[in-house]
Design an enzyme around this catalytic site. Structure first.
Site, mmCIF file in Angstrom:
data_model
loop_
_atom_site.group_PDB
_atom_site.id
_atom_site.type_symbol
_atom_site.label_atom_id
_atom_site.label_comp_id
_atom_site.label_asym_id
_atom_site.label_seq_id
_atom_site.Cartn_x
_atom_site.Cartn_y
_atom_site.Cartn_z
ATOM 1 N N ALA A 225 2.194 90.211 46.489
ATOM 2 C CA ALA A 225 2.037 90.495 45.354
ATOM 3 C C ALA A 225 3.353 90.194 44.428
ATOM 4 C CB ALA A 225 1.582 92.041 45.247
ATOM 5 N N GLY A 226 4.737 90.445 45.191
ATOM 6 C CA GLY A 226 5.800 90.175 44.492
ATOM 7 C C GLY A 226 6.102 88.765 43.764
ATOM 8 N N HIS A 227 5.681 87.875 44.561
ATOM 9 C CA HIS A 227 5.507 86.596 44.087
ATOM 10 C C HIS A 227 4.585 86.318 42.965
ATOM 11 C CE1 HIS A 227 6.772 85.467 48.399
ATOM 12 N NE2 HIS A 227 7.806 85.136 47.834
ATOM 13 N N LYS B 141 14.337 91.779 44.209
ATOM 14 C CA LYS B 141 15.022 92.128 45.372
ATOM 15 C C LYS B 141 15.991 91.343 46.104
ATOM 16 C CE LYS B 141 12.231 91.090 49.074
ATOM 17 N NZ LYS B 141 13.238 90.513 49.916
ATOM 18 N N ASP B 142 15.883 90.025 45.781
ATOM 19 C CA ASP B 142 17.395 89.369 46.412
ATOM 20 C C ASP B 142 18.357 89.369 45.180
ATOM 21 O OD1 ASP B 142 16.208 88.251 48.780
ATOM 22 O OD2 ASP B 142 14.413 87.439 47.267
ATOM 23 N N GLY C 82 7.112 80.471 49.971
ATOM 24 C CA GLY C 82 5.684 80.542 50.451
ATOM 25 C C GLY C 82 5.402 81.892 51.036
ATOM 26 N N LEU D 202 2.941 84.015 50.417
ATOM 27 C CA LEU D 202 3.040 84.606 49.160
ATOM 28 C C LEU D 202 2.396 86.042 49.419
ATOM 29 C CD1 LEU D 202 1.801 81.885 46.737
ATOM 30 C CD2 LEU D 202 4.149 82.574 47.347
ATOM 31 N N LEU E 23 8.472 94.717 48.999
ATOM 32 C CA LEU E 23 7.325 93.588 49.383
ATOM 33 C C LEU E 23 8.365 92.495 49.924
ATOM 34 C CD1 LEU E 23 4.043 93.187 47.364
ATOM 35 C CD2 LEU E 23 4.859 94.672 49.165
ATOM 36 N N SER E 24 8.148 91.936 50.976
ATOM 37 C CA SER E 24 9.029 90.871 51.382
ATOM 38 C C SER E 24 7.856 89.954 52.126
ATOM 39 C CB SER E 24 10.129 91.289 52.128
ATOM 40 O OG SER E 24 10.611 90.384 53.022
HETATM 41 O O1 PAF Z 1 13.846 83.588 47.084
HETATM 42 C C1 PAF Z 1 13.495 82.645 47.795
HETATM 43 O O2 PAF Z 1 12.140 82.578 48.289
HETATM 44 C C2 PAF Z 1 14.521 81.541 48.255
HETATM 45 O O3 PAF Z 1 15.545 82.054 48.507
HETATM 46 C C3 PAF Z 1 14.394 80.416 47.177
HETATM 47 C C4 PAF Z 1 14.929 80.749 45.629
HETATM 48 C C5 PAF Z 1 12.882 79.722 46.821
HETATM 49 C C6 PAF Z 1 15.074 79.136 47.639
HETATM 50 O O4 PAF Z 1 14.869 78.862 48.918
#
Ligand code: PAF
Length: 281
Positions: free
Chosen positions: A35-37, A149-150, A31, A33, A184-185
């Protein structure tokens, strides 16, 4: 758009949506959220016939002194954003729905989970792998979307999918950045005005690496030394790590002879930020 809290109901609706429409794309999120999401949702819409998403702040991936309780939660506005982007099913369970009190099973991707952020966040990637495996079992997607990013999370999820024979494809979408380069984070919301001003140093350090790499430098120590210099101008930013690693194994790469991940993590006040670039000779 339907908002679902129960795992069994979500599984049933996902199966029905797949039977009706075909390819199910899935975007897991915590959640808050941005613009990356939304770029993940757009990619999911382009590559699947129906899109499901999840919103779950996963307690298992936060350490005891981390920001679980203050992590931003905006269920209503997040749902409105998902609806606007054409997400059909949103799974937003309570913690008790995902973890019973006597939960005793965890997914650990050995080796990778102790590298990069895993070194200073013990248990973090065990929590990520476990919740992602659970979400995959509930949603049963054909294709799941994650942000570059992750980067360590991407390597760990990919390895888990391969090792545990999940029947789905992983798609990784590019980092979305602010005009000054800051990735973005959801955690950017924690930054005060001065901290926000300093935060693009992560991106600048990576840009410096890229310029040196483009000029022919392949020695990782040299690249890291130059990148670290950028942090001297920002004493309020405490570097956690800056490493050149293999993007799949996350093992350090002393020389860049093939595709390499340059990953950085730093703390500004109480906020921890990460960023990365991929380099390919
Ligand atoms: O990247 C994230 O937002 C979280 O690590 C994920 C993949 C939803 C798991 O909780």
């Amino acid at each position: 758009m339907r908002l679902i809290q129960g795992a069994e109901e979500m599984r049933g609706l996902c199966r029905a949506a797949k039977a009706r429409s075909g390819r199910l794309g899935f975007v897991p999120t915590m959640g808050a959220l941005h613009a990356g999401h939304l770029s993940l949702v757009r990619a999911a819409r382009a590559q699947s016939s129906v899109v499901a998403a999840s919103i779950f702040v996963n307690p298992a991936q936060f350490g005891p002194r981390e920001d679980y309780s203050r992590y931003p939660r905006n269920l209503e506005s997040d749902c409105a954003l998902f609806e606007n982007e054409g997400v059909e099913l949103v799974f937003a369970p309570e913690a008790g729905e995902m973890y019973r009190e006597d939960s005793a099973s965890w997914v650990l991707v050995e080796g990778l989970s102790e590298r990069l952020c895993g070194r200073t966040r013990p248990g973090h990637f065990r929590g990520v792998a476990t919740v992602v495996a659970k979400l995959f079992h509930i949603v049963e997607p054909d294709i799941a979307f994650f942000g570059q990013k992750d980067a360590a999370q991407v390597a760990i999820v990919r390895r888990m999918v391969r090792d545990l024979n999940f029947a789905l494809a992983i798609v990784v979408c590019p980092i979305v950045r602010e005009p000054d380069g800051l990735a973005l984070s959801s955690r950017n919301a924690y930054l005060g005005p001065e901290e926000r001003y300093s935060a693009p140093v992560l991106f600048r350090s990576l840009e410096r690496v890229r310029r040196l790499f483009d000029g022919g430098e392949r020695n990782s120590s040299e690249l890291i030394r130059a990148a670290r210099e950028e942090f001297l101008a920002e004493p309020a930013v405490r570097l956690d790590y800056l490493e050149v690693v293999d993007p799949d194994s996350l093992e350090p790469e002393p020389e860049i002879r093939k595709k390499a991940l340059v990953a950085v993590a730093a703390r500004i006040g109480s906020t921890r930020l990460i960023d990365n670039i991929l380099l390919e000779p």
